[in-house]
Every structure is written in structure tokens, then in C-alpha cells.
Design a protein around this motif. Structure first.
Motif, mmCIF file in Angstrom:
data_model
loop_
_atom_site.group_PDB
_atom_site.id
_atom_site.type_symbol
_atom_site.label_atom_id
_atom_site.label_comp_id
_atom_site.label_asym_id
_atom_site.label_seq_id
_atom_site.Cartn_x
_atom_site.Cartn_y
_atom_site.Cartn_z
ATOM 1 N N VAL A 203 42.387 15.780 37.372
ATOM 2 C CA VAL A 203 41.425 16.597 38.423
ATOM 3 C C VAL A 203 41.464 18.204 38.224
ATOM 4 N N GLU A 204 40.292 18.553 38.064
ATOM 5 C CA GLU A 204 40.190 20.223 38.092
ATOM 6 C C GLU A 204 39.422 20.714 39.098
ATOM 7 N N VAL A 205 40.165 21.661 39.772
ATOM 8 C CA VAL A 205 39.222 22.386 40.933
ATOM 9 C C VAL A 205 39.322 23.838 40.573
ATOM 10 N N HIS A 206 38.036 24.288 40.497
ATOM 11 C CA HIS A 206 37.803 25.689 40.464
ATOM 12 C C HIS A 206 37.646 26.699 41.600
ATOM 13 N N ARG A 207 37.868 27.485 42.061
ATOM 14 C CA ARG A 207 37.703 28.231 43.109
ATOM 15 C C ARG A 207 37.507 29.660 42.894
ATOM 16 N N TYR A 208 36.099 30.001 43.264
ATOM 17 C CA TYR A 208 35.886 31.546 43.059
ATOM 18 C C TYR A 208 36.189 32.289 44.346
ATOM 19 N N ASP A 209 36.496 33.626 44.069
ATOM 20 C CA ASP A 209 36.612 34.362 45.192
ATOM 21 C C ASP A 209 36.019 35.787 44.797
ATOM 22 N N TYR A 210 35.724 36.595 45.690
ATOM 23 C CA TYR A 210 35.192 37.894 45.387
ATOM 24 C C TYR A 210 36.377 38.954 44.681
ATOM 25 N N GLY A 211 35.882 39.927 44.094
ATOM 26 C CA GLY A 211 36.859 40.845 43.654
ATOM 27 C C GLY A 211 37.624 40.932 42.080
ATOM 28 N N TRP A 212 38.159 41.645 41.813
ATOM 29 C CA TRP A 212 39.046 41.562 40.447
ATOM 30 C C TRP A 212 40.365 41.729 41.008
ATOM 31 N N LYS A 213 40.826 40.695 40.967
ATOM 32 C CA LYS A 213 42.415 40.263 41.365
ATOM 33 C C LYS A 213 43.275 40.761 40.240
ATOM 34 N N PHE A 214 44.561 41.424 40.792
ATOM 35 C CA PHE A 214 45.505 41.833 39.696
ATOM 36 C C PHE A 214 44.970 42.920 38.877
ATOM 37 N N PHE A 215 43.836 43.865 39.376
ATOM 38 C CA PHE A 215 43.551 44.704 38.388
ATOM 39 C C PHE A 215 44.556 45.871 38.163
ATOM 40 N N PHE A 216 45.389 46.338 39.019
ATOM 41 C CA PHE A 216 46.272 47.301 38.809
ATOM 42 C C PHE A 216 47.619 46.606 38.365
#
Lengths: 475, 293
Positions: A203-216
Motif C-alpha cells: 500500500v502506498e500513501v502519498h501526502r503532499y504538504d506546502y513548502g520546500w522542505k529541507f531547502f537549506f
């Protein structure tokens, strides 16, 4: 109206008629032009197959592209029979498992707040932004509190592995449209922001969230849990995070070596592009100025040489920058030189032509004035012509530099390297659209920055003499 | 004694001219300094730039110079060996060339129309609303700043390979670039006809039609011709990333190493660009002469 025309004198009437005639003629011209343009549009629409091309418009690709540009995604995957091994991975990357100590610096794992897992039973819960959640348990997946669903949905699988929705066996059509049941897979996708895929094995769950994570700071960085402001604060505090590195060094290297965003690579590519544009333009203008003097009629008398140089300029300019870059690509290999020379060759032609025309158009009076003081030929050119053309020369070169920044990006994408090639690479992976967006912003920043720099230099140079010469003079 | 005294008196300049002379001397000094500084800067940039470039280039500069003529010579030899087939290759690639030019023409026309709309909405003398003006200015800036290639690649990804992404990309870029030039042209027109029209009770559109277009049209058409020339080059380059036309033919033939085809296409390209250059130059000279009349 009639009374007005009655009081018109003869000459007024003639003018009026002439204007009216002219106006009619113009209207006819306008009409014919517009008709031609319309006919051309119709012809081109057919010729380019514009309408059928838009049929191939891949809307889902487009919207995913847009979404990925400002959002990030996490993958939760579970094997049906082993819920305790459920993994949560950033962007599905095999090296970015939130729960794997090897993937984090010093084994400091960072479980995301929307995910919880019962250590004993292995049941994990994924909370989505829409208020609903997915519960992953052994052989059972359920959608809880899902908006748009009257009751919770439970997914199980048959003995042969085929997944099914409990209560909707053989009644799949009664399910909402965003649940697609096929032979091997059930796909739940209410919006682009959440996606549950149930396969025969996992089972694969994709969850989107706002923003650029780990940008720095990327996944493995010791500074991962710090925000950029906290990190900058650390730079000015005494305690070292890592003993062997100063905090400033650490912050800088961690940002530079960010594996996900590749800042170091992007900065370097940026530098390459700027070097291409600046050096190409510089070389072109340094070579073009003396040649332009030799080409100008009022400076150098030899018609044969003039003709030859003119044709040289035409040749350099006429062979497109594209063709030059292909030739140089073979000679110098992919790299900065290809770009530099392609730009330098083309612009030697165009700058040479422009400058020789500018020299021919200078005001002869200044030259004659210098001549009347008994100056030699060289001195005449130095003090009669150069002061006149120097501002034109500099501002033209700066204009060329502006357009060359764009050209350098394009030549780069054709194989010369630099930010153009990085951009092309990121786009062709078909997944890293956040990187594409990042590089698009970088490209935009470079282009606008170069434009602003060159226009500020140009403004500073033009008109500065007048102001300075009359500084402190009372009118 | 008296003579020399009168001479000195004659040489004493009025105050403000003295100031000017002082400024001039200072400026000369400053300028020499600036010149030396900028020459040093240019030399520094060139030397370090070449060094940096050399260290990061895939091949070395020296070897590159030695190999410089290899590729052109290879191409010419192959073209020579093709013999009488070569001219037929020219004809063979004409449809591609036609496509490329057509992309450029179409997007220049559409871009000019959009550019005109943008420019009318962003010129100080036609649009009194500051917010609207600023909005369209920034829109044009953004349209102009992205290289065509970047826009085209995004659309190619979404739409698949065809000529249309190139069309869209060049149109977007052109409307931004022309919009800026057009708005400058509109802002520089003579105000009097506009005032006359307003006094006669002409509406906004009538003012544009009879006051603006009549004055700015020659300049606008001449800018569009210049843009057409640039767009032909751009549409060729877009072919390289898969947008069709002669650029795509060139890129495939380069990959297959068909030297005769490559030379034929390059020949067609150069001829097209040079002749367009002359044509648009001629047209522009005529138009600007017309505007002055």
C-alpha cells in the motif's frame, strides 16, 4: 450637419474632402491589413495543427507540475502482511527514510508530526490536511473521517492478493469517482494533495504538504532540525555543533552540499553562466572596438580593408550563435569556453558593425577642432572621436551583455553547461519540479540582476559629466 | 609692469567659470584614475575568468584551439563528397525551414498584438490608473525575463512534442519585449494631437486610433521587424529541444553525424538569417524615414 457644411468656405471644403478621402484610404488599408492577418491566422492554425495540439494537453501532468513546484510529498508504504515495517520516506527517496537512523545525522530520527505508529501492533495513522486520515493495519487499510464519504471505507485483499473495498464487492461503480478500482490496483485520489494506492503486495500513501522542505539543510545534515534563522543565530554563538568545524563553516558547507537542492551545483552553474556572458561580451567588445576604427570611413582610408572587415563582421554575425556554439562544442567540449567563444564571435560581428557606424556618424566638428590645434592623426582620433563614441560604446556593450545573459543560458542548455544545462536536466528527470521551479527563479534573478546592474551603470555613465562639470556653480 | 598686470587681470575668470575649470581639472584627474582602474579590472576579469573557465572546462583550451578547425573541415569535406546530392538536400529541408520561419512570423504577429495591448495599458499618457499600469509593467517584465527556451521546455513537457510549445514560448517572450519598446514609443509621442482629439470629444479608443497609432505605428512596425529577425533565431534554437522545424533537423543530423546534411541546413540557416537581416534593415530604414515625413 447640413447647416455646418453650408457655412463652409470653398477652401475648407477642399481640405475637408481631402481629409475624408485620406481617411477612407486609410480605413481601407487598415481593413486589408486586418483581413490579411486574419487569413494568415486561419492558415497557420491549420498548418500548425494548433487545435489538435491542445487536445494533447496533458492536464494532469501540468497540474502535478504546478503542485510539485510549491509543495513537497512524503511516501508512506506498507506491505500488507508486515505493518510493523511501514516506512515513511521524503519524496519517496530511498535515502530519505524518516525512521531509519542511518539516514539521519547521528541517528537522530525525526518522525513527522502527521504520522503516528503504534510500536506494539504496528498500526500507523497518516493524518491528512483535509481532516481525514488513513489507518494502516495488518491486512486492513481504512479511510477515516474522510470528507465526502458518509461512512469510513475499509480496504482488504482477497487471498490471491487482489485488493477490494469492504461492502462494495462487485459494486465498484457505486463508489465515488475518485476511487478507481482495476484488476491489480485500487487508486484513491480525491485531490492532488492526497493519494492512496493499494496494490497486490503493498500500500502506498502519498501526502503532499506546502513548502520546500529541507531547502537549506538536507536529511543527513546535523542542522536538519534548525530553521535558517536559528542556524544564522548559531553562527554568532560560541558553542560548536561539530567540534572540528566552526559554525559559520558548518552552516555554509551544509547549505552548499545540500543533496536534495544541490545549492553548490546551482551556484557554480550560475557562476559559469555569468562568466560566459561577461567574458564573451568583454572579449567581443575589446576586439570589436579597434576593428571598428579600421572599418570606419572617416578614420581609415583603405577601401579594400574596409570592405574585407565589413564582410568579416557580416560573416561572424550571420552565422548564428547557435551554429558557432555547435562548432565550438566540438572543439572545446562541453564547458564554459564554448559559450564564451560563441558569444564573443557573434558579438564581435554585431558590435563591430554598430561601432563602425557610430564612428562614421560622429560629429566632425570636434575632430576638426582638434586638428586645427595641430594634433597628429592619432591624437585627433584620441581626442576627437573616442570621447564621442565611448559612452555609446559602453552603453551598447552593456545592452549586449544583458541580452547575452539570456543567450548564455540558452547556449548552456544546448550543451555548453551552466544554469541552462542544470535546468534542462532537472526538467528531464520528470519528477524534480521543485528544483525546476527553484532554478527558474534563479534564472529570473540572474537575468533581472544583470539587467539592473547594466542599466544602473549606464545611467551613472550618461549625463554624469554634465553634472560634475557644473557642480557648485551658482546660476 | 602695467602690461603684465593687465594680462593677469584679463586671465582672472569670473567666479563660476573658475569653479568650472576647477571641476574640469578634478574630473580629468578622476577620469584617468577611473580609466586605469577599469582597465585593470577588465584585465583581471579576463585573466581570472579564463583561468576559472579553463579549470572547469571538459577539454583544455590548448587542445581546443588545435582542434578548432577539425569539425568545420570535416563538415566541408563531407559536403564536398556528397557532390550533386548536396543541392537536393537544400530542397529537402525547405519545409522544415518554412516551419521555423512560420513559427517566428506567427508568434511575432501575435506577440505584437499582445505587446500593443500591454503597452497601451502601461503607458503613462494613456493609462491614468497607477495600479493597472504597474501591474502590466510587471507582467511584461516577467514575460521578458524568462528565456524562450525555459518556457518552451515547460510547455514541451506538458504538451508533448509539436510546434505549438515553441509558438507559445516565443509569443510570451515577444509580447513582453515588444510591449516595453511599444510603451516607450507611445510615451514619447507628441502630446498635441491627443489633446486636440480630446478637445474634439474623442473617446479613449478614438484617441488611440487617431492620436497614438498614427504617430507610433512606423516605430512599432520597425521594432516588430527587428523582433522577427530575433525570433527566427529563437525558433531554430527551440527546435533543438524538440519543438520541431529546422532546429530539430539540425540536431538529429548532428547526432547522426551526417556532415552533408548538417552543412546544407547550416547553409540554409545562414542564408535565411542574413537575408532577413537585410530585409528587415531595409524595411526599418524605409519605415523610420516614413515616420519622419
Amino acid at each position: 450637419m447640413a447647416s455646418v457644411s453650408a457655412v463652409r468656405t470653398m477652401s475648407e471644403q477642399v481640405t475637408f474632402d481631402a481629409v475624408e478621402k485620406e481617411y477612407k484610404k486609410h480605413s481601407l488599408y487598415t481593413f486589408v491589413t486586418i483581413a490579411c492577418v486574419v487569413i494568415y491566422f486561419i492558415f497557420s492554425t491549420v498548418q500548425f495543427n494548433i487545435i489538435s495540439s491542445f487536445d494533447r494537453w496533458n492536464g494532469e501532468r501540468g497540474s502535478l507540475f504546478m503542485l510539485d513546484m510549491y509543495a513537497h510529498k512524503d511516501h508512506v508504504s506498507m506491505k500488507w502482511e508486515k505493518p510493523e515495517e511501514t516506512t515513511v520516506k521524503f519524496e519517496g527517496g530511498y535515502r530519505y527514510d524518516y525512521f531509519n537512523p542511518d539516514h539521519s545525522f547521528g541517528g537522530k530520527i525525526l518522525p513527522p508530526e502527521w504520522f503516528s505508529k503504534d510500536a506494539k501492533t504496528g498500526v500507523s495513522i497518516v493524518n491528512f490536511q483535509n481532516g481525514g486520515s488513513v489507518i494502516l493495519a495488518r491486512e486492513e487499510v481504512s479511510l477515516v473521517n474522510w470528507p465526502g464519504l458518509e461512512s469510513d471505507l475499509v480496504f482488504k485483499r482477497y487471498d490471491d492478493g487482489k485488493p477490494y473495498v469492504v461492502g462494495y464487492e462487485n459494486r465498484e461503480l457505486e463508489l465515488p469517482k475518485w476511487i478507481r478500482v482495476t484488476d491489480n490496483k485500487i487508486e484513491v485520489r480525491p485531490t492532488l494533495w492526497e493519494r492512496v494506492q493499494l496494490y497486490r503486495k503493498k500500500v502506498e500513501v502519498h501526502r503532499y504538504d506546502y513548502g520546500w522542505k529541507f531547502f537549506f539543510f538536507d536529511f543527513k545534515s546535523p542542522l536538519r532540525d534548525f530553521s535558517i534563522w536559528q542556524a544564522l543565530g548559531l553562527v554568532f554563538s560560541g558553542d560548536r555543533i561539530i567540534a572540528e568545524k566552526s559554525n559559520l563553516n558548518l552552516v555554509f558547507t551544509e547549505i552548499k552540499d545540500n543533496e536534495l537542492w544541490q545549492h553548490g551545483v546551482v551556484w557554480f552553474a550560475l557562476l559559469e553562466t555569468v562568466i560566459m556572458a561577461v567574458l564573451g561580451t568583454l572579449i567581443a567588445s575589446i576586439v570589436a572596438l579597434p576593428l571598428a576604427f579600421l572599418t570606419a570611413r572617416n578614420v581609415f582610408g583603405k577601401a579594400g580593408l574596409r570592405f574585407f572587415l565589413r564582410r568579416c563582421f557580416d560573416f561572424l554575425r550571420g552565422i548564428d550563435m547557435l551554429v558557432w556554439s555547435l562548432i565550438f562544442l566540438r572543439a572545446f567540449g562541453p564547458g564554459v569556453f564554448t559559450g564564451i567563444f560563441a558569444i564573443a564571435f557573434t558579438d564581435t560581428g554585431s558590435l563591430g558593425k554598430l561601432m563602425s557606424e557610430a564612428i562614421e556618424n560622429v560629429d566632425q566638428k570636434q575632430n576638426e577642432g582638434v586638428e586645427s590645434t595641430g594634433a597628429s592623426k592619432v591624437q585627433q582620433h584620441r581626442f576627437g572621436i573616442i570621447p564621442q563614441i565611448l559612452p555609446v560604446f559602453i552603453s551598447t556593450s552593456l545592452y549586449v551583455l544583458e541580452s547575452n545573459t539570456r543567450s548564455a543560458i540558452i547556449i548552456g542548455a544546448m550543451g555548453a553547461g551552466g544554469i541552462g544545462l542544470q535546468f534542462l536536466g532537472a526538467l528531464q528527470t520528470g519528477t524534480d519540479f521543485e528544483n525546476v521551479a527553484y532554478m527558474a527563479i534563479v534564472v529570473l534573478a540572474v537575468v533581472i540582476g544583470m539587467d539592473m546592474a547594466s542599466s544602473s551603470i549606464r545611467n551613472r555613465l550618461i549625463g554624469m559629466d554634465q553634472i560634475k562639470l557644473f557642480a557648485g556653480v551658482k546660476q | 609692469m602695467s602690461l603684465s598686470q593687465s594680462q593677469t587681470v584679463g586671465l582672472i575668470l569670473p567666479d563660476h567659470l573658475q569653479q568650472v575649470e576647477k571641476n574640469l581639472k578634478q574630473m580629468t584627474k578622476q577620469r584617468t584614475l577611473y580609466s586605469l582602474f577599469s582597465i585593470a579590472l577588465v584585465a583581471f576579469v579576463v585573466v581570472t575568468g579564463v583561468k576559472v573557465a579553463d579549470s572547469y572546462n571538459a577539454g583544455s583550451f590548448q587542445r581546443g584551439l588545435e582542434n578548432f578547425f577539425d569539425y568545420p573541415i570535416d563538415l566541408i569535406v563531407e559536403a564536398w563528397e556528397a557532390g550533386w546530392v548536396w543541392p537536393t538536400l537544400l530542397v529537402h529541408h525547405l519545409p522544415d525551414l518554412f516551419n521555423t520561419i512560420n513559427i517566428a512570423v506567427f508568434s511575432t504577429v501575435v506577440g505584437a498584438i499582445f505587446g500593443f495591448l500591454f503597452s497601451v495599458l502601461s503607458s503613462k499618457n494613456l493609462m491614468k490608473n497607477e495600479a493597472v499600469r504597474q501591474f502590466f509593467r510587471r507582467t511584461m517584465d516577467i514575460c521578458r525575463s524568462f528565456p524562450e527556451l525555459v518556457i518552451a521546455m515547460v510547455f514541451l513537457y506538458i504538451m508533448g512534442k509539436s510546434l505549438v510549445p515553441a509558438l507559445i514560448a516565443i509569443t510570451i517572450h515577444t509580447s513582453g519585449a515588444l510591449g516595453k519598446l511599444f510603451s516607450e514609443a507611445i510615451e514619447n509621442i507628441d502630446k498635441k494631437p491627443l489633446e486636440g482629439l480630446e478637445a474634439a470629444g474623442a473617446g479613449w479608443w478614438q484617441q488611440i486610433r487617431f492620436g497614438v497609432i498614427t504617430q507610433a505605428l512606423p516605430l512599432m512596425v520597425s521594432y516588430s521587424l527587428l523582433r522577427l529577425e530575433i525570433n527566427v533565431r529563437a525558433s531554430t534554437i527551440l527546435g533543438f529541444v524538440g519543438a520541431g522545424g529546422i532546429g530539430e533537423a539540425l540536431s538529429t543530423n548532428i547526432q547522426w553525424r551526417y556532415g552533408d546534411e548538417v552543412t546544407a541546413i547550416m547553409f540554409l540557416l545562414v542564408i535565411t538569417i542574413v537575408s532577413l537581416d537585410y530585409l528587415s534593415g531595409y524595411g526599418r530604414a524605409k519605415l523610420i524615414g516614413l515616420g519622419e515625413k
